[in-house]
Each structure stands twice: as C-alpha cells, then as structure tokens.
Write an enzyme that holds these catalytic residues in place. Structure first.
Site, PDB file in Angstrom:
ATOM      1  N   ILE A  95       0.843  -1.199   0.000  1.00  0.00           N
ATOM      2  CA  ILE A  95       0.000   0.000   0.000  1.00  0.00           C
ATOM      3  C   ILE A  95       0.875   1.246   0.000  1.00  0.00           C
ATOM      4  CG2 ILE A  95      -1.701   1.300   1.330  1.00  0.00           C
ATOM      5  CD1 ILE A  95      -2.670  -1.398   2.437  1.00  0.00           C
ATOM      6  N   HIS A  96       0.525   2.186  -0.830  1.00  0.00           N
ATOM      7  CA  HIS A  96       1.229   3.465  -0.898  1.00  0.00           C
ATOM      8  C   HIS A  96       0.303   4.576  -0.385  1.00  0.00           C
ATOM      9  CE1 HIS A  96       3.806   6.663  -2.405  1.00  0.00           C
ATOM     10  NE2 HIS A  96       2.714   7.222  -2.890  1.00  0.00           N
ATOM     11  N   PRO A  97       0.781   5.536   0.378  1.00  0.00           N
ATOM     12  CA  PRO A  97       2.162   5.693   0.842  1.00  0.00           C
ATOM     13  C   PRO A  97       2.326   5.141   2.256  1.00  0.00           C
ATOM     14  CG  PRO A  97       0.972   7.732   1.186  1.00  0.00           C
ATOM     15  CD  PRO A  97      -0.026   6.741   0.669  1.00  0.00           C
ATOM     16  N   SER A 115       3.008  11.568  -4.652  1.00  0.00           N
ATOM     17  CA  SER A 115       2.742  12.249  -3.386  1.00  0.00           C
ATOM     18  C   SER A 115       4.033  12.723  -2.745  1.00  0.00           C
ATOM     19  CB  SER A 115       2.002  11.313  -2.429  1.00  0.00           C
ATOM     20  OG  SER A 115       2.804  10.208  -2.095  1.00  0.00           O
TER      21      SER A 115
END
Length: 304
Positions: free
Chosen positions: A267-269, A304
């Site tokens: 999963i980002h961020p 991001s």
C-alpha cells in the site's frame, strides 16, 4: 545522569529530556547501542543529541562521588570534562536473572556463570520434567520472546509438536522516537559469518509517509545474501519503524527471497512499501540503485 547508552538508557534519556530535565548519557563503549551497525548507532546519536541530550562515550573510568546534594559521575573520556554532575543517576548497564533465591541447586537445575537457567532448544532444563520460560533462560529477555517460550512449551507438551526456540528469527525494537525496528542479522554480523552481502538503504527523507508527517529522521536498511538472494536482516530507524519491520519479519519467516519480496504489492504511501524497494535495490547488480556496501538512493516513490 544515565549510565548505559543502549536500549533502556536511551529510552529513559529521551523520556526525562522531554519532561524537561537536562540529561547526560554516559557509555563505556565507543558508540551508543554498539550491537547495531555503526551507521545505525550514529543516526541514533544524532537524533538524541538534536533533542539536547549530552552523550559521553568511551567512558573508561565510571565512578560516583557526592557533590553537595548532587552526584558527580566520573567519565574520564578522551575529550571533554573528566566528570559530570547531575541530580540523579540511573544505572542502565544490563540485567541479571534473580534465580539465586529459588533453591535451584536443591532441585538439580543447572545455571550458567551469569545465573541464567540452562535450557535446550525446547527450553527443557537439566531436570527433564522442568522447563524454564522467559528472561531467566537467557534466550531473548524480551516480552515477545517470553511469550513465544510459552507457545513453544505448550505446543510441545499439549499438542505433541517439536517446536524449538532456535527456529525463531531475532526481532526487537528500540523505543526511542523515532523507533528502531530490527530483524535478523546486522550488516556487521552477516559479514562476520562469511556472507557476501548486498545492502539496500533509503533515507526517510525519501519515504513519502515520513515526509508528510514531518518526521523524516532515520533510514531503512536491508541486508541480502549475494549468492542465495535470502534476506538476512533489516533495520528501520524512523517513523513507524517498530510496526513496519513486521513486513520483513514475515518475509524472512516465510523464506521469501529479496527478488520475490520486491514483487509484493504494498500500500502506498507507507513505510513498509519502502522496505520492498530497498530489497529491489539490493538485487540490481548493475542498476543505479545498487550498492554492495554503501547507501543506495533513488527517486521519490509516486507523485505524493
């Protein structure tokens, strides 16, 4: 004044400093938390010193003397004042098991020279029907290893399993802020054991979550065996490091190679997503991200 520059000493140093006290850490070794790699030790020292904690390493003659209503602690370091004065002293130089009042000699239970109860890999003592769990057996001295001791003995006794304490991977955390999460071998340990290693490293300034939270101190470091591609260990010094390290713990427990780990979608961020990217940098022999024994840098992940 805190004598001892390792886990307990540094955690309490930061606590007392944030409560408003002036704090000096006195450590006999050349660097703090000397069981860690030098780059980890140096980064931790930078973090605590940035908060105003004084650090005196290489204290070869630690002693105490009254100084009015205060305490003088002799350090005899190679530079700086030979002694420092404080209102209170916390000794954080290690522990010993309180097994001397249990009558173990009468039961025939053997101890080592430090007072720890000798056990085999299944935590059985020298007396076949007695097991020793927790700090007293010298097999970890952490809450999580003590609980795992219980799981091993319970499974073997009640379920007929054959679990062993030697099957577990060393894991622990240093709860300074930001915390250090650790699993497996350090780079120093891996090289000492004969491994040819690749090192993946990312500063927290390149981890989007850390930057967004304004807590970009520290770094992520992954140690990989060059020939087998096995993940040997990792250190995460930074925001959420004690939680993020579990991604590497689980990968190592499942014998996932560094290459396979890079293919996991994270999963980002998040901080764990960068553990995967550090492993990716370890496997790219000729890529700009790869470094055999030095820091690895690359572009920031994602928009991001």
């Amino acid at each position: 004044m805190i004598v001892g520059g390792s886990y307990i000493g540094l955690e309490f140093a930061q606590i007392f400093r944030r409560l408003g006290a002036s704090v000096t850490v006195v450590e006999k070794a050349p660097r703090l938390v000397s069981r860690e790699d030098p780059d980890v030790s140096d980064a931790i020292r930078d973090i605590v010193e940035a908060e105003g904690i004084a650090v005196r390493c290489e204290a070869e003659c630690i002693r105490f003397a009254p100084h009015g209503s205060d305490v003088e602690v002799g350090v005899d370091c190679r530079s700086g004042d030979p002694a420092v004065v404080g209102s209170h002293v916390l000794l954080a130089v290690g522990r010993r098991p309180n097994t001397d009042d249990l009558g173990l000699d009468a039961a025939g239970v053997a101890l080592d020279e430090r007072g720890f109860i000798l056990v085999d890999d299944a935590l059985r003592t020298s007396v076949p029907h007695i097991w020793a769990l927790g700090d007293c057996n010298g097999r970890g001295a952490f809450t999580h290893t003590a609980y795992n001791d219980y799981e091993i003995v319970a499974a073997n006794l009640l379920e007929g399993a054959s679990r062993k304490a030697t099957d577990r991977i060393p894991v622990y955390a240093l709860y300074v802020d930001p915390p250090l999460g650790r699993v497996g071998m350090t780079e120093t340990e891996a090289r000492a054991k004969g491994h040819a290693v690749r090192i993946g490293k990312r500063p927290m300034t390149r981890v989007a979550r850390a930057v967004e939270k304004g807590e970009a101190k520290g770094f992520i470091k992954v140690v990989v065996d060059r020939s087998s591609d096995a993940i040997l260990g990792a250190a995460i010094l930074g925001v959420g490091g004690d939680e993020a390290i579990h991604g590497v713990i689980e990968a190592m427990a499942a014998n996932v190679t560094a290459t396979a780990y890079t293919r996991v979608v994270a999963i980002h961020p998040t901080v764990p997503s960068w553990c995967r990217r550090c492993s990716a940098s370890c496997r790219r022999e000729r890529h700009q991200f790869c470094a055999e024994s030095s820091s690895v840098t690359g572009p920031r992940e994602g928009p991001s």
